[in-house]
Design a protein around this motif. Structure first.
Motif, mmCIF file in Angstrom:
data_model
loop_
_atom_site.group_PDB
_atom_site.id
_atom_site.type_symbol
_atom_site.label_atom_id
_atom_site.label_comp_id
_atom_site.label_asym_id
_atom_site.label_seq_id
_atom_site.Cartn_x
_atom_site.Cartn_y
_atom_site.Cartn_z
ATOM 1 N N LYS A 84 0.961 -1.309 0.141
ATOM 2 C CA LYS A 84 -0.166 0.083 -0.189
ATOM 3 C C LYS A 84 0.796 1.264 -0.061
ATOM 4 O O LYS A 84 1.701 1.425 0.854
ATOM 5 C CB LYS A 84 -0.846 0.096 1.285
ATOM 6 N N ALA A 85 0.708 2.341 -0.981
ATOM 7 C CA ALA A 85 1.619 3.374 -1.205
ATOM 8 C C ALA A 85 1.533 4.125 0.148
ATOM 9 O O ALA A 85 2.650 4.738 0.607
ATOM 10 C CB ALA A 85 1.036 3.947 -2.328
ATOM 11 N N ASP A 86 0.519 4.309 0.721
ATOM 12 C CA ASP A 86 0.413 5.105 1.965
ATOM 13 C C ASP A 86 1.257 4.537 3.168
ATOM 14 O O ASP A 86 1.874 5.335 3.654
ATOM 15 C CB ASP A 86 -1.228 5.341 2.435
ATOM 16 N N ASP A 87 1.097 3.377 3.293
ATOM 17 C CA ASP A 87 1.758 2.404 4.282
ATOM 18 C C ASP A 87 3.348 2.810 3.923
ATOM 19 O O ASP A 87 4.122 3.043 5.059
ATOM 20 C CB ASP A 87 1.488 1.286 4.502
ATOM 21 N N ILE A 88 4.067 2.706 2.891
ATOM 22 C CA ILE A 88 5.045 2.632 2.224
ATOM 23 C C ILE A 88 5.545 4.089 2.595
ATOM 24 O O ILE A 88 6.713 4.585 3.111
ATOM 25 C CB ILE A 88 5.306 2.380 0.913
ATOM 26 N N GLU A 89 4.806 5.081 2.305
ATOM 27 C CA GLU A 89 5.230 6.385 2.387
ATOM 28 C C GLU A 89 5.599 6.776 3.776
ATOM 29 O O GLU A 89 6.405 7.454 4.153
ATOM 30 C CB GLU A 89 4.039 7.113 1.988
#
Length: 124
Positions: A84-89
């Motif tokens: 998930k992009a948000d989690d990676i961010e």
């Protein structure tokens, strides 16, 4: 600035290919063992580690955790899950430097990692 990424774990050739395709001249890639990769980060010869294994968190990160410390490492995609992009961010902005992923997620997780790293280092 070029982000230096050390790649270890399984399917290194896939991780290397995707990293170079997405990163272009913004990245330099060192393909090595997880042990050597973690040592390169610790000594300042590399900035980040990408590693893959079957689970995403076991073998991909066990050596980096031992060398770099648990607080510097994170799994970005577990087996059967989707990155998930948000989690990676959040992980990148929180200072994580070693990232593990399941081999099935390399082609989706690496681009998300790179985009987060580019944002952090103002390379967008």
């Amino acid at each position: 600035m070029t982000i230096r990424i050390a790649i270890g774990g399984l399917k290194k050739e896939v991780t290397e290919r995707v990293t170079k395709e997405i990163g272009g001249d913004k990245v330099s890639v060192i393909v090595t063992s997880d042990f050597e990769a973690a040592k390169k980060i610790k000594s300042g010869q590399a900035d980040y580690y990408f590693g893959a294994c079957n689970s995403g968190g076991g073998a991909a990160l066990s050596v980096p955790i031992g060398i770099l410390g648990y607080g510097n490492c994170a799994t970005v995609a577990k087996a059967g899950g989707k990155p998930k992009a948000d989690d990676i961010e959040k992980l990148v902005s929180g200072g994580k430097i070693a990232f593990g992923m399941a081999v099935e997620s390399i082609e989706s997780a690496v681009p998300m990692l790179l985009h987060s790293l580019f944002k952090k280092h103002n390379l967008e």
